[in-house]
Design a protein around this motif. Sequence first.
Motif: not given
Lengths: 321, 968
Positions: A74, A78, A81, A101, A271, A275
């Motif tokens: 996590h 990124q 993720a 995420t 997100r 991701t």
Amino acid sequence: MAVQGVALVPLVFVVVAATGCCLAASSAIAMDRIPIRTISPADDVSPVKADLGRRLFTDRRFSDAGDVACVDCHDPMQGGADGRPTFRGTGGAVGDVNTPTVYNAAYNLAQGWIGRAETLRDQIDDHLADPRVFGTDWDALLDRLGGDPAIDGAFVAAYGNGPTRATATDALETYLRSLVTTGSPFDRFLGGDPTAISEDARAGYALFRAYGCAACHQGANLGGNLYQVLGVIRDYFADRSHDPAPADLGRYDMTGDARDRHLFRVPGLRRAASTAPYFHDGSIATLEEAIQVMAVYQLGRHLDGDQIRQIAAFLRSLEPD
Amino acid sequence: MPNVRTPLLAQAAVALLAIGLVAATAALNWIDDDPRGGDATSAILDRARHLDTELNTLVARTSGFQLVHYDGFTALVQRLRRLEGDLRRTARPDHRTDGTLESGIEHLVESLDAKRRHAERVATYSSTIVNSLRYLGTATDRVAAGLGPDQARLLTSLLTSTLRLQVLPDEADAARRLADRVRRLRASGNLSADVDVLLQHADVTFKARRALNIEMAAFESVGTTTLLSDLAARHAAAYLSRARKLGQDKLILMAVVGLLVLAILGTFQRLRRRHAQAAQARQSLRAVLDTMPAAVALFDSDDRLMLRNDKLAAFCNTIGERIAQGIHFDSMIRLAAESGAFAVPREELPRFVDKVIALSREADSEVHLPMADGRHLLKRSDRMDDGRMIRVLFDVTRTKRIEAELRTLSQAVEQSPVSIVITDADGHIEYCNPHFTEVTGYTLDEVVGRNPRIFRSGFSSNADYERMWRTITSGREWRGDFHNRTKSGALIWEKAVVAPVRDDSGRIAHFMSVREDITARKQQEALLYRQAKYDPLTDLPNRSMALESLHALIALAHRSGRRVALMIIDLDDFKTVNEARGHAAGDALLQQVGKRIARCARDSDLVARLGGDEFAVVLPELEGRQEARGLAERIMGRFTEPFAIDGPGVSVTLSIGIAVYPDDGGEPHILMRNADSAMYRVKDTGRNNYAFFSEKLESIRRYRREVESELAGAVERGEIRVHYQPLIDLATDSVIGAEALCRWTNPSLGEVPPDTFIPLAEDRGLIVPIGREILRRACADAARWRRQTSGFRHISINVSPRQLEAKAGFPELVKRALDETGLPAGALTLEITESLLIDNFAGSVESLSRLRDMGVGIAIDDFGTGYSSFAYLKRFKFSALKIDRSFVRDLTDNQDNLTLVHSLINLARALDLQVVTEGIETEKQRRHLVRFEARIGQGFLFCRPLPNHEFTAYLLERAAVAEGQCLG
């Protein structure tokens, strides 16, 4: 409900009869109200506890071998993720699903793709015990943390005593609850600033609602609060190139109820733009492909290049600045 | 002596009294202490009630598609999870709850958990439906624009049905219509991908709606409402009992404290009068009083403070030490009021102070003082004989809180959506809530002191009530359904929990019953049962019910040694009524048919609709078959009258099959099958009749069925062969041609006679491929024989009506056969039957004309056997006429027959038709025919039908003989 139903009938039929057209559907189901809400930070987050949680989150002592920490899957850089199709755990263990995420997880109905853990606490316990993630237990973890004066001090500062299962869980949970992606251009747009997002993003937002994406991807987190079948209109698994895997069973794996086959928690999209790859199997590499796949399998539509580009622009506007 | 002894005795008495005082006040405090932790329990139950209501509302809104997002849902689920955790902790045994409350709470947690999971599914299905409805709403127009008008209309009505189903989810009818539309659209031809997706969406909404309905029903059936009311009532009843006892105990103890204080004071006074030890005595008194947990103050007859203990200052902490000796009681109260000691609004303060002062002057009075710091004080005033007042202040904060809580609890009970009744230990009603009054019509006043048996309907047995009574008096709770009667006499179903409520000593003090009116649910169950067991159209029992009854009646008959008949009644040609008059008329007809059958049946008979146009009657307890025969005839008799449905009356005939237990089977399904096969036999043999099942006839039917199934592949397997019977020139005895006859030999059936398989083949449409095969072979053989011999001129082939139907393309087939074999058209004669002309003249005439135009001969077969409509002979130009073998068979010396055949031959000649006579078996017959100048004949007299190679041999031999004769 019955009363409501009766009241709606004349409306539905008048419209259908008069125009032969079907916008009655939308008036009947109140879709004209805005399904997406501004996301707001969790209240009562103690900064001291959250900071301690963040330290634990990056602590490799969570694994017996000392090789992985929460942050390895996590990664805030990124999108919360790991950028891999499926996750990697301690000792190089290969996971069966794509890492969701960690952002806005507090807004989820339950955690993980199939709601294996009902709460963040349960999810922490689950990851700790899962041999493909940390494969350890609380006693071992607390032993490892116990000897560290820096950690001990931080715990005492936050909780008045050294690390215990309860305080460590609470610290991690507090940190997770603090991970809310506020302040995106789209939130400013919702707040009344029409220039906060590009024209493409605005068009994408209109498509997102009109085409029914927002039937599932709704709420503050654009999803996360609902289970839905992958492949409502078309069989996703029959068309996919690789073989079916146990993880494809979805929530059925939890409940054993045949109706839950291929049922997954609808992921929140805040997100999504950062991701990739996508879906529980991590089989789709780009955001654009993911949009098309969703349109075809969930909505029965085929989008053209412009539409995909606009929806992607909308999704990118959800990312915090 | 007394002077010495008295103070000692008095001091001992004071000491004893003081001990009593301390004990009494300690007891008072103990009463004040709430040992049940009741406030926590009722608070959490209250929370559960609120969350449960919220969940119900949210789920109702979700399933009504009122939500655009589910965030509220997630938040509520999170709160429910916390509640479940708290409830579990409450239910832990270390809290002093009784066992039933614990198990009730455990049950509540499970129920809430179940509801939560149902709610999650409701959200899933709702979002599915919303999504697909949205698609349908925006895409239908676009897609419909690309379709033909019929499909477009179907598509629009599909959408209407889809919406209707979502808006009125109970409409099973709408669901059926929807499924029907989808099916029709799918069947209406090649659909574009767009339409396919649309149908897919419609399908999705349809299935998701079904799933949603199931989920909603499951959600609603989780009985949290009753459970919560049950728990609240349990809790309230326990509290009620406790609070009442508490009130009584408290009053007694307070009186005791008052008396003790008076006694102590009296003793001290006596001491002071007799001895100059006042100061010491006062000190002792203060010391005793100071040990008391209550505030005590003694005022003189002018109401000025004489003596007080330390607690008084602590109780009146806002004025504290200003309570000095000599202060007037009124000033003390005013001082306290000014210092803001009382929780009384400023404007009401003067009145409050006046009231307190006035009340405190009265002997034996009590006044409540709400204090600003949240405490509640109770002041008791007692006047002594000499006019002095002793005033005692108790802290009753906890008692007050319990009372307030009790009020909340009783509110929960009062506003509960289920009936709650509390009785005393003897079963006399002490309390009922408003919902009880609403349901039963009895008010609290009307039922107090009475026994709940007044509600009995008489439908629940005494034994049931006794069992319940035994259960609850033994201290256990009882659950079950009551069938009760309201004040107005209406019957209601109630689901009840009756439980004993114990007091602190463990004795049963009350019984409480929590009842939910489940009349509607029971009615729903009855309706569901009816739906499951009855046919909605005719209101008759359905197949499943018929089978069940049959099962039961067979068991009965098995014991009584009697018979049971099962009669299956099928309408003849119902399909045409449906087609000609529409489905509504068809439905109306079925309803009337059901009624008419039922009117013919005995009361003990069960009339059912098995489905479609098939009905059944089960006749129990029969002596023999005669009764079943009687009913069948009665029914058929009644069916000669036409039915009056909208438009002209409709006449219906029936085919009835009857099977009898035990002769024709011991099991319902075997009887069903056998009655069915008897009915089909009636269908096969002309309908409008009844038949009993018969093993022998059944074996014939089985043979026919086998023939039918074997026939299907007979052509492909090459089992169909052609035999030829020579056509003879009756004058010259030479072979001029042949009639091709169809033969079938099957490996398992052997040789199957044409009159067995030809009608079957016609019926099943198999005659077309068979006919094609024969045509092909016969033309080929005939062409060969024409080449081989000079005498052989033509071939006759039988043609069935089915072959001549326009779509069979028979003329083209003939043309191809002629072209391929080189047989001239004039050498081919097709034989058709008379009946064809009557049944299907219009349809066949075109094919026949075209064949005729090609030069093919057309002959009427079996002339004279049917309707012999000469009109047809004029309307179509035939080339030949075949006189049936039945005329030829009777061609003996009987003058009538001779005349008939002669005139037929003359008629044919007059119409310029060639005459062929068939079935010539004797020389005598031949002579007659020659006399009548019949030209051509066939029959066993000349030759039986032969396989083609034998026929070739026969032909060549005859030719050789003829040649020999010529040569000779």
